[in-house]
Design an enzyme around this catalytic site. Structure first.
Site, PDB file in Angstrom:
ATOM      1  N   GLY A 185      33.524  12.801 -34.574  1.00  0.00           N
ATOM      2  CA  GLY A 185      32.986  13.030 -35.916  1.00  0.00           C
ATOM      3  C   GLY A 185      33.435  12.011 -36.932  1.00  0.00           C
ATOM      4  O   GLY A 185      33.806  10.887 -36.590  1.00  0.00           O
ATOM      5  N   LEU A 203      26.991  15.545 -30.593  1.00  0.00           N
ATOM      6  CA  LEU A 203      27.631  14.408 -31.267  1.00  0.00           C
ATOM      7  C   LEU A 203      28.934  13.971 -30.579  1.00  0.00           C
ATOM      8  O   LEU A 203      29.839  14.776 -30.397  1.00  0.00           O
ATOM      9  CB  LEU A 203      27.932  14.797 -32.726  1.00  0.00           C
ATOM     10  CG  LEU A 203      28.536  13.683 -33.601  1.00  0.00           C
ATOM     11  CD1 LEU A 203      27.559  12.546 -33.788  1.00  0.00           C
ATOM     12  CD2 LEU A 203      28.972  14.249 -34.948  1.00  0.00           C
ATOM     13  N   ASP A 204      29.007  12.703 -30.207  1.00  0.00           N
ATOM     14  CA  ASP A 204      30.228  12.097 -29.641  1.00  0.00           C
ATOM     15  C   ASP A 204      30.659  12.747 -28.325  1.00  0.00           C
ATOM     16  O   ASP A 204      31.828  12.669 -27.934  1.00  0.00           O
ATOM     17  CB  ASP A 204      31.384  12.135 -30.661  1.00  0.00           C
ATOM     18  CG  ASP A 204      31.069  11.324 -31.907  1.00  0.00           C
ATOM     19  OD1 ASP A 204      30.278  10.374 -31.792  1.00  0.00           O
ATOM     20  OD2 ASP A 204      31.592  11.637 -32.979  1.00  0.00           O
ATOM     21  N   GLN A 205      29.717  13.395 -27.644  1.00  0.00           N
ATOM     22  CA  GLN A 205      30.036  14.075 -26.394  1.00  0.00           C
ATOM     23  C   GLN A 205      29.376  13.412 -25.190  1.00  0.00           C
ATOM     24  O   GLN A 205      29.506  13.893 -24.068  1.00  0.00           O
ATOM     25  CB  GLN A 205      29.569  15.544 -26.456  1.00  0.00           C
ATOM     26  CG  GLN A 205      30.242  16.357 -27.539  1.00  0.00           C
ATOM     27  CD  GLN A 205      31.725  16.510 -27.329  1.00  0.00           C
ATOM     28  OE1 GLN A 205      32.158  16.839 -26.237  1.00  0.00           O
ATOM     29  NE2 GLN A 205      32.511  16.238 -28.345  1.00  0.00           N
TER      30      GLN A 205
END
Lengths: 289, 289, 289, 289
Positions: free
Chosen positions: B206, B232-234
């Site tokens: 994040g 997100l960001d995974q």
């Protein structure tokens, strides 16, 4: 680095930043003919805090060792409202090691201890298992086995604390000790319990971090040594290191490769602690170089 | 590594593991006189999955390039029930770059592009700000500025997707693009959108990871390049790297040092993607070496 | 780190070690109400030499900037017989870049320059080839091409030195400049010419280090930035870094991977030089942190 | 990685590159129902040499272990003119350790040995000093002390070789053994003597590399593990690693920090050797991953 110096003193200081702090502090030392060996000082501008580590030679210092604390307090620390600690390199700290079943960190600690790499005494090893007793015996160190269950833990910790007091232990190393200490215990040793966690914190706190790292498909794994606080794996970090891994590595490979990281990172943290290079401020560890 | 070879083919394969897979696959290639340049194969024993990347010379391969796909499907892939993709090193992929205001990753991408380090075409740069237009113009690449708000985002993405189709874009690089793409958009480019995140994921996902890293007092910071998925960001990680930091570093220092990591990690990920070294399996990226 | 501070001063000092040096120096600063921002001091015990970098705020310093040099000399430096230099963070140094045909380091330097990462002026680029003129023109920097042969070199260097004087150049960066400077030239810029060598010095000095690294089968390659002295690749090292390689890497792969190292290592060295963090003593560079 | 697999076989192969090699080799394995666990293959295009490591499951392989060597030779190796070796993971190699006075590498080797990390037997430790006998005794390993002088060396080596033969030693680890072996001795154990050198070779070969590193002012120090050849510190490199140092580090600090590198790098090299991941070709070590 005057690591082997046996007659020097170290001041670790922090306070709110103002003009003239360095001059006042160093003037105290020169007033009594102290030769400064090393200063590391900086200002954290975001927080307005002054940090300093100064080490000086006591050989021709014109004040008895036993008077320094009171004299520094009166002449400098109280007038300037410093947070400070004083240490003598001639003293040998006493360290306890807590272990469970994994041997690699204990092996590394004992190898350094027995070869005189560290100026430290290790009078006892504490464990919740009996597995590593033979290793302790190789080095002729007392090994205390406590059977720990949720029910027995408070009583066990009482006994452990008595044992630590009896042996005049200065600080504790958790060398892959697989038990969570109670807040009561932790409070007795503020910034004096060093843990090794087998991940690159804050990634993968808690149990089985190598399994989590494998599932997440990270390309690098790490290990983190930190002072223990009440919150699990949240204490101020002293030392971290990493190594690359790839898709061919199974969880077992990560565990195997991680062991090398864990032992080296833990031993570096112990070294920094022994050298009085560490100072905790607001859950961050200043590690002077 | 035959990076500059202009007439070879690459198969990326995975399937459930069985005996004889390598022999069957390589026998197909040798049957038509193909010279294998490189095999990287392994079995993920935890999941029982077979992975393989094989690259072979097409120069004396006794089959027209245009027949390989159908022939391999019929003779090998369908009988063995393989998941597979076929790539030709002679083809030049087309890449779009999405940016916001930070220039360092775009600078790095364009420097490599203009010096011919990568075999790729970059027909367009897309941004939600106009700041980097002058940089795009230096390299004579079309720059498309879309004003994005929560309200306009769906419409903007429609226009962006039309633009990408029109330019026959193969994959997208988010070079510090500060917008979250909608699942609809992401679904159009599975394992074909490469992002750079300015932390060592899964730590600090994040916003504002350097601020979080500073507060946590980590001793190492990192950057992570990954394929974008809906979360997100995974997404599956392609590349990560780290550098040491210390207590003297302010947040601004972390940001400055991090920029070097970000650009290098992103560019390495693009390189691996261009070399057809990457294969996504269950949210992990196999990066063949 | 007060990197952006525009009104502070820095003293870089070394001398033979004695008692009271820190106190004398810091007392001078506090006498005139100077607020010390950062001290980094240590004693090289093997050589008995005292090193110190101190930076202080000039905002309320009770002495005009123009008097500091004379006053410090009279009150401190002469009585104590110090080797010292004084710098003001408000001044913007002027840097010349020398290049040949490789673009990657110049790209990196110009990207940082144009985005304001460094406080520096780059009024000119000098080259023995015309290849990088278009890149210089993108950034509107004067590009001077000199044809260099063994015969013309002395004359060319005369012209280059005139050019450097005319532009009031403070220091020179050799960004993969493939010419050896004469001792005469080097003597004009002591510890003010920064080179990047594409190996982990002292391994593989001289020409074609990646070819030598490949033949030797090293598992790690490196890059080294150093101040230029009369002896080729023997000057005091400012910065080094490395990356792992393996048997699959061809010489071309080493060259490609090495480019990323070279540009980052060179730029870090320039940053340290600009921050006045470097001090040369007996062919070693002290890099204050 | 099937590291713990106790019933698989490994072929290490190299030969001049031609078409169809992989197909021929893997076809042999599939003909007898062998399940390939892992292939790592590549072509060194600069030398036109084909390299391959293949490991397969013997559990349902339709050929007795004792016939594989002859059968592979007849069906594949002779027709294709391969250089090759065959290994069985079920066999436990026998390793001798040579030491002098430094304990850290021996500690690390014995810690891994005693905790079962490596599949290896260590029947004896050889030394030119008596200092580490107590450590050997802790682990109940025979310790043989030979007094070595230039005069006695040939005779001592005769005795050592007899001892090694008697104990059926497969390979030798020089864990900071401070004696140079004669070419006669080295010739008996081609690519089977593993040394650790305390520098980043080819920088600082020979004696006292940390002193040289200090004088040269390097910013990174390293350690190198390599197979011993007749030329001192010139053998094929198996493993290298580095750590950053700075101007505050004395020679003693370099020595202390270097010890951690040395033991880890040596142990990684031993691991690779035990996994049959290494193959020597023209003074370079291929280390399969």
């Amino acid at each position: 680095m005057p690591a082997t110096d046996n007659h020097s003193a170290i001041l670790l200081i922090y306070c709110s930043d103002r003009k003239g702090l360095v001059a006042e502090i160093t003037h105290f030392l020169s007033r009594y003919n102290g030769n400064i060996l090393e200063i590391d000082q900086h200002v954290d501008e975001q927080n307005g805090v002054f940090f300093m580590r100064v080490q000086w030679d006591l050989d021709r210092f014109e004040m008895p060792d036993t008077s320094i604390e009171a004299q520094f307090k009166e002449e400098v620390a109280e007038p300037l409202d410093l947070n400070w600690t004083l240490h003598f390199t001639g003293q040998t700290p006493r360290m306890a090691v807590f272990v469970s079943k994994y041997a690699h960190c204990l092996h590394d600690v004992l190898a350094r201890y027995s070869s005189g790499e560290w100026k430290v005494d290790i009078p006892l090893i504490v464990s919740n298992h009996d597995d590593l007793r033979p290793l302790a015996e190789k080095y002729e160190i007392d090994y205390h086995h406590f059977h720990v269950t949720p029910q027995t833990k408070p009583g066990v910790e009482q006994q452990q604390r008595a044992l630590l007091r009896e042996h005049e232990i200065d600080f504790i190393v958790l060398a892959r000790y697989m038990q969570i200490l109670t807040p009561d215990f932790v409070d007795c040793y503020p910034a004096r319990i060093i843990n090794i966690h087998h991940s690159f914190l804050p990634a993968f706190p808690g149990a089985r971090p190598y399994h989590s790292a494998y599932r997440r498909g990270v390309k690098i794994i790490g290990a983190t040594s930190h002072y223990v606080t009440e919150e699990l794996d949240q204490g101020p970090i002293i030392e971290q290191d990493v190594i690359p891994v790839n898709h061919r590595h199974s969880v077992d490979d990560l565990i195997r490769k991680g062991r090398d990281l864990e032992k080296i990172v833990l031993s570096r943290a112990i070294w920094n602690h022994l050298q009085r290079k560490t100072l905790v401020f607001e859950n961050r560890t200043i590690v002077f170089r």
